[in-house]
Scaffold this active site. Structure first.
Site, PDB file in Angstrom:
ATOM      1  N   GLY A 165      -8.750  -7.474   0.700  1.00 39.47           N
ATOM      2  CA  GLY A 165      -8.625  -5.823   0.800  1.00 39.47           C
ATOM      3  C   GLY A 165      -7.578  -5.588   1.302  1.00 39.47           C
ATOM      4  O   GLY A 165      -7.829  -5.563   2.635  1.00 39.47           O
ATOM      5  N   GLU A 224      -4.199   0.330  -0.484  1.00 36.36           N
ATOM      6  CA  GLU A 224      -4.953   1.432  -0.826  1.00 36.36           C
ATOM      7  C   GLU A 224      -4.277   2.424  -2.111  1.00 36.36           C
ATOM      8  O   GLU A 224      -2.722   2.160  -1.771  1.00 36.36           O
ATOM      9  CB  GLU A 224      -5.285   1.817   0.603  1.00 36.36           C
ATOM     10  CG  GLU A 224      -6.167   1.499   1.438  1.00 36.36           C
ATOM     11  CD  GLU A 224      -6.137   2.630   2.736  1.00 36.36           C
ATOM     12  OE1 GLU A 224      -6.412   3.224   3.098  1.00 36.36           O
ATOM     13  OE2 GLU A 224      -6.801   1.880   3.712  1.00 36.36           O
ATOM     14  N   PRO A 225      -4.825   2.802  -2.133  1.00 36.88           N
ATOM     15  CA  PRO A 225      -4.519   4.258  -3.157  1.00 36.88           C
ATOM     16  C   PRO A 225      -2.471   4.834  -2.905  1.00 36.88           C
ATOM     17  O   PRO A 225      -1.789   4.864  -3.492  1.00 36.88           O
ATOM     18  CB  PRO A 225      -5.415   4.914  -4.105  1.00 36.88           C
ATOM     19  CG  PRO A 225      -6.582   4.163  -2.755  1.00 36.88           C
ATOM     20  CD  PRO A 225      -5.996   3.101  -2.282  1.00 36.88           C
ATOM     21  N   GLY A 254       0.430   1.191   0.420  1.00 32.90           N
ATOM     22  CA  GLY A 254       1.289  -0.039  -0.211  1.00 32.90           C
ATOM     23  C   GLY A 254       2.238  -0.637   0.414  1.00 32.90           C
ATOM     24  O   GLY A 254       2.201  -1.769   0.867  1.00 32.90           O
ATOM     25  N   SER A 255       3.873  -0.522  -0.501  1.00 32.08           N
ATOM     26  CA  SER A 255       4.691  -1.230   1.085  1.00 32.08           C
ATOM     27  C   SER A 255       4.215  -0.650   2.306  1.00 32.08           C
ATOM     28  O   SER A 255       4.880  -1.157   3.695  1.00 32.08           O
ATOM     29  CB  SER A 255       5.864  -0.296   0.618  1.00 32.08           C
ATOM     30  OG  SER A 255       5.796  -0.818  -0.739  1.00 32.08           O
ATOM     31  N   ASP A 267      14.794 -12.606 -25.400  1.00 31.58           N
ATOM     32  CA  ASP A 267      16.265 -12.470 -25.980  1.00 31.58           C
ATOM     33  C   ASP A 267      16.388 -13.157 -27.302  1.00 31.58           C
ATOM     34  O   ASP A 267      16.241 -13.058 -28.414  1.00 31.58           O
ATOM     35  CB  ASP A 267      17.211 -12.508 -24.705  1.00 31.58           C
ATOM     36  CG  ASP A 267      17.858 -11.011 -25.044  1.00 31.58           C
ATOM     37  OD1 ASP A 267      16.801 -10.380 -25.447  1.00 31.58           O
ATOM     38  OD2 ASP A 267      18.659 -10.559 -24.559  1.00 31.58           O
ATOM     39  N   GLU A 303       2.811  -8.325  -3.117  1.00 33.84           N
ATOM     40  CA  GLU A 303       2.873  -9.184  -1.773  1.00 33.84           C
ATOM     41  C   GLU A 303       4.136  -9.196  -1.194  1.00 33.84           C
ATOM     42  O   GLU A 303       5.286  -9.469  -1.046  1.00 33.84           O
ATOM     43  CB  GLU A 303       3.151 -10.917  -2.204  1.00 33.84           C
ATOM     44  CG  GLU A 303       2.061 -11.146  -2.910  1.00 33.84           C
ATOM     45  CD  GLU A 303       0.593 -11.570  -1.975  1.00 33.84           C
ATOM     46  OE1 GLU A 303       0.931 -11.989  -0.507  1.00 33.84           O
ATOM     47  OE2 GLU A 303      -0.996 -11.620  -2.861  1.00 33.84           O
TER      48      GLU A 303
END
Lengths: 389, 245
Positions: free
Chosen positions: A135, A138-139, A142-143, A341, A368
């Site tokens: 973990g 978090e909401p 992220g980055s 395709d 990641e």
């Protein structure tokens, strides 16, 4: 079922040793016989094939590059990478499961844990008797994980955790979560066991990607854990980033597996699909697409092998992992789209693996470290100027 | 119990086979080789017996330099040691192969010799029986179930339209058929352990072959199928083209 041969256009295998080839072939056969026949059903139903966990453990997949004393195989990093490649040829979700268990749960316990934590958890995780999750995201972070809100506070002989984590692979099914939280303003790692009061892990529904993998939210409301559940040797954001570096390395290899699956399917399809009274493979436009796919596979194979050799030699820089992860994910997605395709309308159906891989790769390209963040990591390295601070 | 498992390094059945320039053997460039699938079953059976009753498993092959990788696979599955009878570009027939294998096994303690019922490359189905004959022991082939109790054993073998139960005394040669067991995958730990196990190498003896391959051919490619529009068209085709009704 027909054995899968893979792509060896430049005699890549001559650069692998006997163990590395055996490892790849063993996992390849396992995936062909145990995963590929059931994956479309699990993807459609959005379930993880739980019954494969003991078999994967018996094969020695979890933490395969960790020492034998913990029940692991002590493989080199190239062999470890080849495992990831073969798992992801089956499905990115199953590779994700193994990546999280090995690189994001066993690795931090091995690297940052106390002797007691290692002796207790590593054999249980290697044998698949316990499942782990990681973990960090978090909401709202992220980055930029350094901005995390989740906090730990020392209170007597426990730590009290509050906060929430999001996009956590295996969260709902995990017996133990490696949770990153700020303690007195410094990022620290904590082991939180399933069933601890105040800790819940609801599953995230409605995914179009990684459907055969469990994704969850982790919620901590005054979760009280003993002091010995702190990972003693992790200090600051370098702790979780060190884990991500392991996982990103595995992803760089893993997505080559998706490339192989999509290319194989497209090549076979183009040779048997008849339009205008001849196989579509006889059209130059299809041959051009196939040649591009093959070229990117060969490039990725050699770059990633060298990445592994550098890792085994202890010379790997995390920026090199960023470059490989970024390139391979992007090219895998391009290959999946080109394969989709070539399959025409059939490409959207689950009779072929290409749309599933394509949808999975949207996640793999993002988690990641997104493609853009990895560009900025490389940019910072070559210019000396950090764009995101 | 001392178990010897005889294995062969064969082209992967997924490989595209081409005939070599001499017209009597296949072109091995660009072909990946694997442990013969029936021999995997034999290896698995030896490991199950060893796990249940104790003992030692020696895996043996006759083949070129590269055949050692099939021995390594069997060691990674769990065999204890390996013998490689080296024969580069082997031109011998089943007789010469069996003679080499029997001579080597004679030097070892053995209670049970396991084989795959056939190698998927040349499909001769001959070596297990020949080895048994050279050693003067019973052989049971196409085995789908095997029980060993002390010095005797019982095997179930497939015969046309049914099964046959055979009793025998040890030592015995058994040739495994699909269905006898589900071979395990070499585990990651097994692969690493196999690195430390020894492969003893000896040179093959060039016994005179009793049979010689004079020509090899790729089967003619199948003509493409035909999609029929309906039942009446099917009946018409069966009547007029296939002439079966």
């Amino acid at each position: 079922m027909q054995n899968f041969i893979g792509v060896d256009y430049f005699d890549f295998d001559s650069l692998l040793n006997e163990e590395e080839i055996l490892v790849r072939n063993s996992v390849r056969d396992f995936v062909s016989e145990n995963l590929i026949p059931v994956i479309e059903k699990h993807y459609e139903e959005a379930t993880f094939p739980n019954y494969l966990i003991p078999k994967l453990a018996e094969l020695g997949i979890f933490g395969a590059n960790l020492p034998e004393k913990y029940g692991c195989a002590n493989l080199n990093n190239v062999a470890y990478g080849l495992i990831m490649q073969e798992l992801e040829r089956g499905d990115s979700g199953i590779r994700s499961f193994a990546s999280v268990q090995g690189a994001l749960v066993m690795y931090p316990i091995f690297t940052y844990g106390s002797e007691e934590q290692k002796d207790y958890w590593l054999p249980l995780l290697a044998s698949g008797k316990k499942i782990g999750c990681f973990g960090l995201t978090e909401p709202d972070f992220g980055s930029n994980p350094g901005g995390m809100i989740t906090r730990a506070v020392k209170d007597g002989n426990s730590y009290v955790l509050n906060g929430a984590k999001m996009w956590i692979t295996n969260g709902t099914v995990a017996d133990v979560a490696v949770v990153w939280a700020k303690l007195d303003g410094v990022v620290k790692g904590f082991l939180v066991e399933k069933g601890t009061p105040g800790f819940s892990a609801p599953e995230t529904k409605g995914k179009f990607s990684l459907r055969a993998s469990v994704t969850s939210e982790l919620i901590f409301q005054d979760v009280r854990i003993p002091l010995e559940n702190l990972l003693p040797k992790a200090d600051g954001l370098a702790g979780p980033l060190g884990c991500l570096n392991q996982a990103r390395y595995g992803i760089a290899w893993g997505v080559i597996g998706s490339m192989l699956a999509c290319y194989d399917s497209a090549l076979n399809y183009s040779k048997t699909r008849i339009q205008f009274d001849k196989p579509i493979a006889s059209f130059q436009i299809i041959q051009d697409k196939l040649a591009k796919m093959l070229t990117e596979i060969v490039k990725a194979q050699f770059m990633t092998l060298q990445l592994g050799r550098l890792k085994d030699a202890g010379k790997l820089r995390h920026q090199q992992v960023s470059l490989a992860k970024r390139n391979n994910c992007r090219e895998a997605l391009e290959i999946a789209r080109a394969a989709r395709d070539i399959h025409g309308a059939n490409g959207i159906a689950n009779e072929y693996p290409v749309m599933r891989h394509m949808c999975n790769l949207e996640s793999v390209k993002t988690y990641e470290g997104t493609e853009d963040i990895h560009a900025l990591i490389i940019g910072a390295d070559i210019t000396g100027i950090q764009a995101f601070r | 119990m001392n178990i010897v498992v005889c294995v062969k390094h064969v082209p992967d059945t997924a490989s595209r086979i081409r005939i070599g320039a001499n017209g009597t053997s296949i072109d091995t460039s660009d072909i990946s080789f694997v442990l013969n699938p029936y021999d995997e079953i034999a290896v698995e059976e030896s490991l199950k017996l060893k796990e249940a009753q104790g003992g030692n498993v020696t895996v043996l092959t006759l083949g070129g330099e590269n055949a050692s990788s099939s021995l390594r696979t069997a060691l990674a599955m769990g065999a204890d040691e390996a013998i490689h009878i080296k024969a580069e570009n082997w031109q011998g027939d089943s007789y010469a192969t069996a003679k080499n294998i029997a001579n080597e096994i004679q030097k070892l303690p053995f209670d049970l010799i396991l084989f795959g019922k056939q190698a998927v490359d040349d499909d001769n189905l001959a070596v297990p029986q020949m080895v048994a004959e050279f050693l003067g022991i019973p052989s049971v082939t196409v085995v789908v179930s095997l029980e060993i109790n002390g010095n005797t054993g019982k095997a179930e073998r497939e015969i046309e339209g049914g099964k046959e139960v055979v009793e025998f005394s040890l030592p015995v040669a058994i040739a495994a058929q699909k269905g006898l067991n589900e071979p395990r995958y070499p585990s990651m730990k097994g692969i690493m352990t196999a690195k430390r196990k020894t492969i003893t190498t000896i040179e093959a003896t060039q016994f005179e072959a009793k049979a010689k391959i004079v020509k090899m051919e790729i089967p003619a490619s199948r003509s493409t199928g035909k999609i029929l529009g309906g039942v009446s068209e099917l009946i018409g085709s069966l009547k007029n083209e296939a002439k079966v009704i």
